[in-house]
Enzyme design. Sequence first.
Site, PDB file in Angstrom:
ATOM      1  N   HIS A   1       1.990   6.225   4.231  1.00 16.66           N
ATOM      2  CA  HIS A   1       1.274   6.983   3.191  1.00 16.66           C
ATOM      3  C   HIS A   1       0.678   8.240   3.792  1.00 16.66           C
ATOM      4  CE1 HIS A   1      -2.033   4.676   4.939  1.00 16.66           C
ATOM      5  NE2 HIS A   1      -2.923   5.395   4.277  1.00 16.66           N
TER       6      HIS A   1
ATOM      7  N   HIS B   1      -2.331   9.734   4.231  1.00 12.95           N
ATOM      8  CA  HIS B   1      -3.644  10.003   4.832  1.00 12.95           C
ATOM      9  C   HIS B   1      -3.518  10.589   6.241  1.00 12.95           C
ATOM     10  CE1 HIS B   1      -5.840   7.102   1.866  1.00 12.95           C
ATOM     11  NE2 HIS B   1      -5.696   8.326   1.382  1.00 12.95           N
TER      12      HIS B   1
ATOM     13  N   ASP C   1      -5.034  10.233   9.051  1.00 11.71           N
ATOM     14  CA  ASP C   1      -5.020   9.352  10.228  1.00 11.71           C
ATOM     15  C   ASP C   1      -3.694   8.596  10.367  1.00 11.71           C
ATOM     16  OD1 ASP C   1      -5.980   7.889   7.880  1.00 11.71           O
ATOM     17  OD2 ASP C   1      -6.398   6.209   9.229  1.00 11.71           O
ATOM     18  N   HIS C   2      -2.755   8.854   9.447  1.00 14.10           N
ATOM     19  CA  HIS C   2      -1.427   8.223   9.519  1.00 14.10           C
ATOM     20  C   HIS C   2      -0.315   9.252   9.740  1.00 14.10           C
ATOM     21  CE1 HIS C   2      -2.778   4.159   8.125  1.00 14.10           C
ATOM     22  NE2 HIS C   2      -3.829   4.915   7.882  1.00 14.10           N
TER      23      HIS C   2
ATOM     24  N   HIS D   1      -3.710   1.565  -2.590  1.00 14.74           N
ATOM     25  CA  HIS D   1      -4.535   2.352  -1.668  1.00 14.74           C
ATOM     26  C   HIS D   1      -4.261   3.839  -1.915  1.00 14.74           C
ATOM     27  CE1 HIS D   1      -6.562   3.456   2.054  1.00 14.74           C
ATOM     28  NE2 HIS D   1      -5.477   4.053   2.493  1.00 14.74           N
TER      29      HIS D   1
ATOM     30  N   ASP E   1      -2.079   0.773   5.150  1.00 17.59           N
ATOM     31  CA  ASP E   1      -3.437   0.424   4.733  1.00 17.59           C
ATOM     32  C   ASP E   1      -3.443  -0.418   3.450  1.00 17.59           C
ATOM     33  OD1 ASP E   1      -4.434   1.810   6.865  1.00 17.59           O
ATOM     34  OD2 ASP E   1      -5.213   3.500   5.715  1.00 17.59           O
TER      35      ASP E   1
ATOM     36  N   HIS F   1      -5.228  -0.800  10.977  1.00 18.20           N
ATOM     37  CA  HIS F   1      -6.624  -0.678  11.414  1.00 18.20           C
ATOM     38  C   HIS F   1      -7.138  -2.008  11.954  1.00 18.20           C
ATOM     39  CE1 HIS F   1      -7.588   3.362   9.821  1.00 18.20           C
ATOM     40  NE2 HIS F   1      -6.701   3.054   8.876  1.00 18.20           N
TER      41      HIS F   1
HETATM   42 ZN   LIG Z   1      -5.794   4.428   7.598  1.00 14.00          ZN
HETATM   43 ZN   LIG Z   2      -5.111   5.248   4.238  1.00 16.22          ZN
END
Ligand SMILES: [Zn+2]
Ligand SMILES: [Zn+2]
Length: 257
Positions: free
Chosen positions: A52, A54, A56-57, A108, A130, A168
């Site tokens: 996805h 985001h 941090d990905h 999410h 996530d 995570h």
């Molecule tokens: Zn994440």
């Molecule tokens: Zn995420």
Amino acid sequence: MKLIPLPAFQDNYLWLLHDGRRALVVDPGDASPVLAALDEGGLQLEAILVTHHHPDHVGGVDALRDATGARVFGPARERIPEPLQRLAEGDAIEVLGLRFEVLDVPGHTAGHIAYHCPDFEGAPLLFCGDTLFSGGCGRLFEGTAAQMHDSLGKLAALPGNTRVCCTHEYTLGNLKFATAVEPGNSRLIHYRQQCEQRRSRGEPTLPSTIALEREVNPFLRTRVPAVTQAAHAYNAADERDEVAVFAALRQWKNEFR
Ligand SMILES: [Zn+2]
Ligand SMILES: [Zn+2]
């Protein structure tokens, strides 16, 4: 083959899978730990799998593509650094000789996907981003409770021996909440002790398995009487309505400290 969770940021894992020569990485929010691992192992990065959008990905995708020429795969309906091959449920890809089947798991984010490898050295493997965490699930940023409940149901229906690679290290916080929901779940109490020991040694609690998550994760247990009763006690959720039970749990977790 080796499956390694590379720690990044506060609590992310960038999953690296390699055969001693070729590698793939999932959700590289940061390129540097991946480049260091490739360098150290003398590995060629063949593919980047994204679940996805985001940061941090996806934050390391461009740098890794530029440095290695790796192919990038990602969700059909999200904004991901181009160029990439876009995937949706029903698609399958082959990387490092492994077959990965794509599942749509919105909730999410609106276009979140997961990658399921039916046979990785004798047992299935799941990269679920996530969506599913050990003992918990992702927050609903773009989707509805009904969508997320449906997505988690798809993942819970995978074979019990599927290893679950979450992105995570949220396990201890999730299990604290799970224990508040289901204080009498002995499997949960035992698993929480195991995870506390692992974390005190600095080890990851992951991967988990689908069989274990079915036993300890309240978000996969929206039909279990102890869970439905706890949801009802929280906000008078209708115990027979699984989505209402799920929504109550998600709301409760958001407020839980
Ligand atoms: Zn994440
Ligand atoms: Zn995420």
